[in-house]
Design a protein around this motif. Structure first.
Motif, mmCIF file in Angstrom:
data_model
loop_
_atom_site.group_PDB
_atom_site.id
_atom_site.type_symbol
_atom_site.label_atom_id
_atom_site.label_comp_id
_atom_site.label_asym_id
_atom_site.label_seq_id
_atom_site.Cartn_x
_atom_site.Cartn_y
_atom_site.Cartn_z
ATOM 1 N N MET A 33 16.220 9.933 3.932
ATOM 2 C CA MET A 33 16.420 8.625 4.557
ATOM 3 C C MET A 33 15.361 8.388 5.628
ATOM 4 S SD MET A 33 20.520 8.468 5.096
ATOM 5 C CE MET A 33 20.567 9.825 6.225
ATOM 6 N N THR A 34 15.142 7.119 5.905
ATOM 7 C CA THR A 34 14.272 6.715 7.000
ATOM 8 C C THR A 34 14.770 5.379 7.525
ATOM 9 O OG1 THR A 34 12.004 6.302 7.676
ATOM 10 C CG2 THR A 34 12.609 5.607 5.480
ATOM 11 N N THR A 35 14.296 4.985 8.679
ATOM 12 C CA THR A 35 14.742 3.724 9.261
ATOM 13 C C THR A 35 13.883 2.551 8.825
ATOM 14 O OG1 THR A 35 13.375 4.162 11.195
ATOM 15 C CG2 THR A 35 15.685 4.812 11.311
ATOM 16 N N GLU A 36 12.808 2.818 8.110
ATOM 17 C CA GLU A 36 11.912 1.747 7.687
ATOM 18 C C GLU A 36 12.373 1.138 6.379
ATOM 19 O OE1 GLU A 36 7.710 1.671 7.910
ATOM 20 O OE2 GLU A 36 7.708 3.638 8.830
ATOM 21 N N PRO A 37 12.241 -0.176 6.230
ATOM 22 C CA PRO A 37 12.593 -0.813 4.963
ATOM 23 C C PRO A 37 11.732 -0.309 3.801
ATOM 24 C CG PRO A 37 12.322 -2.455 6.677
ATOM 25 C CD PRO A 37 11.896 -1.152 7.253
ATOM 26 N N GLY A 38 10.469 -0.006 4.050
ATOM 27 C CA GLY A 38 9.565 0.465 3.003
ATOM 28 C C GLY A 38 9.453 1.974 2.947
ATOM 29 N N SER A 39 10.481 2.687 3.368
ATOM 30 C CA SER A 39 10.472 4.141 3.446
ATOM 31 C C SER A 39 9.323 4.580 4.358
ATOM 32 C CB SER A 39 10.371 4.747 2.055
ATOM 33 O OG SER A 39 10.532 6.135 2.119
ATOM 34 N N LEU A 40 8.587 5.610 4.005
ATOM 35 C CA LEU A 40 7.467 6.057 4.825
ATOM 36 C C LEU A 40 6.139 5.648 4.205
ATOM 37 C CD1 LEU A 40 8.760 9.596 5.810
ATOM 38 C CD2 LEU A 40 8.711 7.541 7.203
ATOM 39 N N GLU A 41 6.162 4.561 3.475
ATOM 40 C CA GLU A 41 4.972 4.092 2.772
ATOM 41 C C GLU A 41 3.820 3.781 3.715
ATOM 42 O OE1 GLU A 41 3.822 0.329 -0.045
ATOM 43 O OE2 GLU A 41 5.852 1.113 -0.129
ATOM 44 N N SER A 42 4.121 3.296 4.911
ATOM 45 C CA SER A 42 3.047 2.973 5.840
ATOM 46 C C SER A 42 2.353 4.218 6.389
ATOM 47 C CB SER A 42 3.578 2.116 6.989
ATOM 48 O OG SER A 42 4.628 2.782 7.651
ATOM 49 N N PHE A 43 2.932 5.398 6.151
ATOM 50 C CA PHE A 43 2.333 6.652 6.622
ATOM 51 C C PHE A 43 1.793 7.496 5.475
ATOM 52 C CE2 PHE A 43 5.571 5.462 9.726
ATOM 53 C CZ PHE A 43 4.810 5.428 10.872
ATOM 54 N N ASN A 44 1.523 6.872 4.318
ATOM 55 C CA ASN A 44 1.119 7.660 3.151
ATOM 56 C C ASN A 44 -0.252 8.310 3.293
ATOM 57 O OD1 ASN A 44 -0.434 5.394 2.892
ATOM 58 N ND2 ASN A 44 0.093 4.997 0.752
ATOM 59 N N GLU A 45 -1.035 7.903 4.273
ATOM 60 C CA GLU A 45 -2.335 8.542 4.498
ATOM 61 C C GLU A 45 -2.349 9.411 5.752
ATOM 62 O OE1 GLU A 45 -5.429 5.661 4.350
ATOM 63 O OE2 GLU A 45 -4.835 4.957 2.369
ATOM 64 N N VAL B 6 -1.767 12.614 7.030
ATOM 65 C CA VAL B 6 -1.594 13.958 6.478
ATOM 66 C C VAL B 6 -0.704 14.825 7.372
ATOM 67 C CG1 VAL B 6 -2.820 16.029 5.737
ATOM 68 C CG2 VAL B 6 -3.795 13.780 5.304
ATOM 69 N N LEU B 7 -0.875 14.718 8.686
ATOM 70 C CA LEU B 7 -0.059 15.530 9.600
ATOM 71 C C LEU B 7 1.418 15.234 9.416
ATOM 72 C CD1 LEU B 7 0.330 17.443 12.006
ATOM 73 C CD2 LEU B 7 0.008 15.459 13.506
ATOM 74 N N MET B 8 1.769 13.977 9.350
ATOM 75 C CA MET B 8 3.180 13.609 9.206
ATOM 76 C C MET B 8 3.734 14.087 7.862
ATOM 77 S SD MET B 8 4.885 10.024 10.017
ATOM 78 C CE MET B 8 6.600 9.699 9.825
ATOM 79 N N LEU B 9 2.971 13.951 6.801
ATOM 80 C CA LEU B 9 3.442 14.393 5.487
ATOM 81 C C LEU B 9 3.640 15.907 5.432
ATOM 82 C CD1 LEU B 9 1.262 12.083 3.226
ATOM 83 C CD2 LEU B 9 3.665 11.791 3.885
ATOM 84 N N TRP B 10 2.743 16.658 6.055
ATOM 85 C CA TRP B 10 2.895 18.116 6.081
ATOM 86 C C TRP B 10 4.106 18.544 6.907
ATOM 87 C CZ3 TRP B 10 1.312 21.987 3.268
ATOM 88 C CH2 TRP B 10 0.183 21.839 2.463
ATOM 89 N N VAL B 11 4.306 17.898 8.039
ATOM 90 C CA VAL B 11 5.460 18.251 8.877
ATOM 91 C C VAL B 11 6.758 17.960 8.144
ATOM 92 C CG1 VAL B 11 6.683 17.657 11.001
ATOM 93 C CG2 VAL B 11 4.210 17.952 11.043
ATOM 94 N N ILE B 12 6.832 16.832 7.460
ATOM 95 C CA ILE B 12 8.048 16.493 6.708
ATOM 96 C C ILE B 12 8.260 17.503 5.582
ATOM 97 C CG2 ILE B 12 9.049 14.780 5.147
ATOM 98 C CD1 ILE B 12 7.807 12.633 6.970
ATOM 99 N N ALA B 13 7.193 17.887 4.890
ATOM 100 C CA ALA B 13 7.322 18.864 3.816
ATOM 101 C C ALA B 13 7.824 20.220 4.336
ATOM 102 C CB ALA B 13 5.984 19.028 3.099
#
Length: 108
Positions: free
Chosen positions: A81-93, A95-102
């Protein structure tokens, strides 16, 4: 009984350290991006009867602290889940955020 307390203490410490580390890194990743690239995290509070936003309502951009807290907890719990209507699509580039979530998903 003593070994059970030690085990619970280790589990709570593990969880707290990972959540705080994840929060800090996600906060840094979101705060470093420009506000217009953060997406929209909140819908307008007032809407018309058909559920559409009111004509004079403005979208509310993401606040780094709120987004980081929610996403780090949701990722650790693997809730998807996320609070954004578009999920985390605005952060798809971001890399730091994607690695931390993974890492949080796998560690949780």
């Amino acid at each position: 009984l003593n070994s059970m307390r030690l085990l619970l203490c280790a589990i709570y410490t593990y969880q707290a350290v990972l959540l705080l580390l994840g929060f800090g890194l996600i906060y840094a990743a979101v705060a470093s991006s420009p506000p217009e690239a953060r997406g929209v995290c909140s819908y307008p509070r007032f809407s018309t009867l058909d559920g559409q936003p009111a004509p004079n309502a403005t979208e509310l951009p993401c606040r780094p602290g709120q987004l980081a807290a929610f996403v780090s907890i949701a990722a650790f719990a693997n809730a998807g889940m996320t609070t954004e209507p578009g999920s985390l699509e605005s952060f798809n580039e971001n890399v730091l955020m994607l690695w931390v979530i993974a890492v949080l998903v796998l560690a949780g």
